[in-house]
Write a protein that holds these residues in place. Structure first.
Motif, PDB file in Angstrom:
ATOM      1  N   ARG A 175       1.992   1.732  -3.501  1.00 43.94           N
ATOM      2  CA  ARG A 175       0.904   2.253  -4.336  1.00 43.94           C
ATOM      3  C   ARG A 175       0.718   3.749  -4.121  1.00 43.94           C
ATOM      4  O   ARG A 175       0.501   4.493  -5.075  1.00 43.94           O
ATOM      5  CB  ARG A 175      -0.395   1.507  -4.012  1.00 43.94           C
ATOM      6  CG  ARG A 175      -1.591   1.957  -4.832  1.00 43.94           C
ATOM      7  CD  ARG A 175      -1.339   1.781  -6.304  1.00 43.94           C
ATOM      8  NE  ARG A 175      -2.492   2.201  -7.112  1.00 43.94           N
ATOM      9  CZ  ARG A 175      -2.379   2.766  -8.306  1.00 43.94           C
ATOM     10  NH1 ARG A 175      -1.189   2.967  -8.854  1.00 43.94           N
ATOM     11  NH2 ARG A 175      -3.462   3.113  -8.967  1.00 43.94           N
ATOM     12  N   ASP A 190       0.822  -1.209   0.000  1.00 40.66           N
ATOM     13  CA  ASP A 190       0.000   0.000   0.000  1.00 40.66           C
ATOM     14  C   ASP A 190       0.860   1.264   0.000  1.00 40.66           C
ATOM     15  O   ASP A 190       0.503   2.262  -0.637  1.00 40.66           O
ATOM     16  CB  ASP A 190      -0.932  -0.004   1.218  1.00 40.66           C
ATOM     17  CG  ASP A 190      -2.044  -1.043   1.091  1.00 40.66           C
ATOM     18  OD1 ASP A 190      -2.293  -1.488  -0.048  1.00 40.66           O
ATOM     19  OD2 ASP A 190      -2.652  -1.401   2.116  1.00 40.66           O
ATOM     20  N   VAL A 229      -5.529   4.244   0.822  1.00 41.84           N
ATOM     21  CA  VAL A 229      -5.152   4.054  -0.586  1.00 41.84           C
ATOM     22  C   VAL A 229      -6.353   4.186  -1.506  1.00 41.84           C
ATOM     23  O   VAL A 229      -6.297   4.856  -2.547  1.00 41.84           O
ATOM     24  CB  VAL A 229      -4.475   2.687  -0.797  1.00 41.84           C
ATOM     25  CG1 VAL A 229      -4.342   2.380  -2.283  1.00 41.84           C
ATOM     26  CG2 VAL A 229      -3.091   2.668  -0.153  1.00 41.84           C
ATOM     27  N   PRO A 241      -1.261   4.707   4.351  1.00 42.11           N
ATOM     28  CA  PRO A 241      -1.566   3.496   3.576  1.00 42.11           C
ATOM     29  C   PRO A 241      -2.976   2.948   3.799  1.00 42.11           C
ATOM     30  O   PRO A 241      -3.469   2.178   2.978  1.00 42.11           O
ATOM     31  CB  PRO A 241      -0.512   2.500   4.063  1.00 42.11           C
ATOM     32  CG  PRO A 241       0.614   3.353   4.542  1.00 42.11           C
ATOM     33  CD  PRO A 241      -0.048   4.550   5.162  1.00 42.11           C
TER      34      PRO A 241
END
Length: 299
Positions: free
Chosen positions: A46, A43, A75, A72
């Motif tokens: 990302r 995460d 996300v 995170p």
């Protein structure tokens, strides 16, 4: 201890580690610590990808969402905000460089040419919309390309879109299905000029008509220019919602016919039925009675 150590490491890098702190403080150790840590790391990566995309495209998150880039656990929220930013920044199809008005096979003094030029070159649109009725199978795209190009030359940086009504509907459905309607609306309503071909196709869905009506109203309030083309005049578009039809009728309606070619084009092609042959200044439209002509010949 491993989970707590990872939480401290990520916090030093500026990320919220709420998920890891919660797991470390639990009475019972997570069943799969490696999966927990791997998911958290994924995460974070990302979030970094999304931040890089924003920077690469010159996009910015709203201030209220800035902190989400370091969390995170958020996300999915960041992905939604980035998707909306991406939608707002999505470019419209480029306007071709030609034809220009000078390259059209239309009489430069014809009503469609005169009004298309007046429509794009004035400080503000003289009417809304310009509605072009393309008769006899003539294709109005070239006229709209020329008008859009002249507008861009006169006003560099103007936001201009040229599309078919079917393309507009497809764009709207895509945004609707992707949960991006609000951003999609912002993008379209920021236009300075909109040229729509095949306006009849707006009738295919009620939701598209409703969306176009609100776009029409918003552009009108902002002083945006709207031009539409169809094979029938507004009064004959019975399948179009009455609100839209009345707006179309409230603008200037001009006819674009295939015979309205220039003298130069006619000489070059030898095509009959051009503007010279249809001019009342160059033709006798009412012949005198046959008996009078016989007397004249005998005399």
């Amino acid at each position: 201890p491993q989970v707590e150590q990872e939480a401290e490491r990520w916090e030093r890098e500026g990320y919220q580690a709420t998920r890891l702190r919660r797991a470390a403080a639990a009475d019972k150790q997570p069943a799969d610590v490696e999966a927990l840590l791997h998911g958290f790391t994924r995460d974070v990566e990302r979030l970094r990808e999304l931040a890089a995309e924003l920077e690469a495209h010159g996009l910015a998150l709203p201030e209220s969402a800035q902190s989400a880039l370091r969390d995170p656990d958020r996300v999915s929220e960041v992905q939604a905000v980035v998707a909306a930013a991406r939608e707002r920044a999505r470019p419209f199809s480029a306007i071709p460089a030609e034809p220009t008005f000078e390259q059209l096979d239309l009489d430069s003094e014809s009503l469609p040419i005169r009004e298309a030029r007046r429509f794009v070159l004035g400080a503000k649109p003289p009417y809304s919309p310009l509605f072009v009725v393309a008769l006899g199978g003539v294709e109005p795209r070239a006229l709209f390309v020329a008008a859009a190009r002249e507008l861009l030359v006169a006003r560099p940086g103007a936001r201009v879109a040229l599309c078919t009504a079917a393309e507009f509907a497809k764009e709207y459905i895509r945004a609707l299905e992707g949960g991006l309607v609000d951003a999609w609306r912002e993008r379209w309503r920021a236009l300075d000029a909109l040229f729509v071909l095949g306006a009849e196709a707006l009738a295919e869905t009620e939701r598209t008509q409703d969306e176009f009506f609100h776009l029409f109203e918003e552009l009108g309030r902002r002083g945006g220019r709207i031009a539409l083309a169809a094979s029938r005049p507004p009064a004959e578009l019975a399948e179009i919602d009455e609100r839209l039809r009345s707006r179309f009728e409230g603008g200037l309606v001009v006819e674009l016919v295939a015979e309205a070619v220039t003298d130069e084009s006619a000489r070059r092609s030898g095509a009959p039925g051009d503007s010279w042959f249809r001019s009342r200044e160059k033709l006798i439209w009412e012949w005198p009675d046959i008996k009078d002509r016989i007397v004249e010949e005998l005399g």
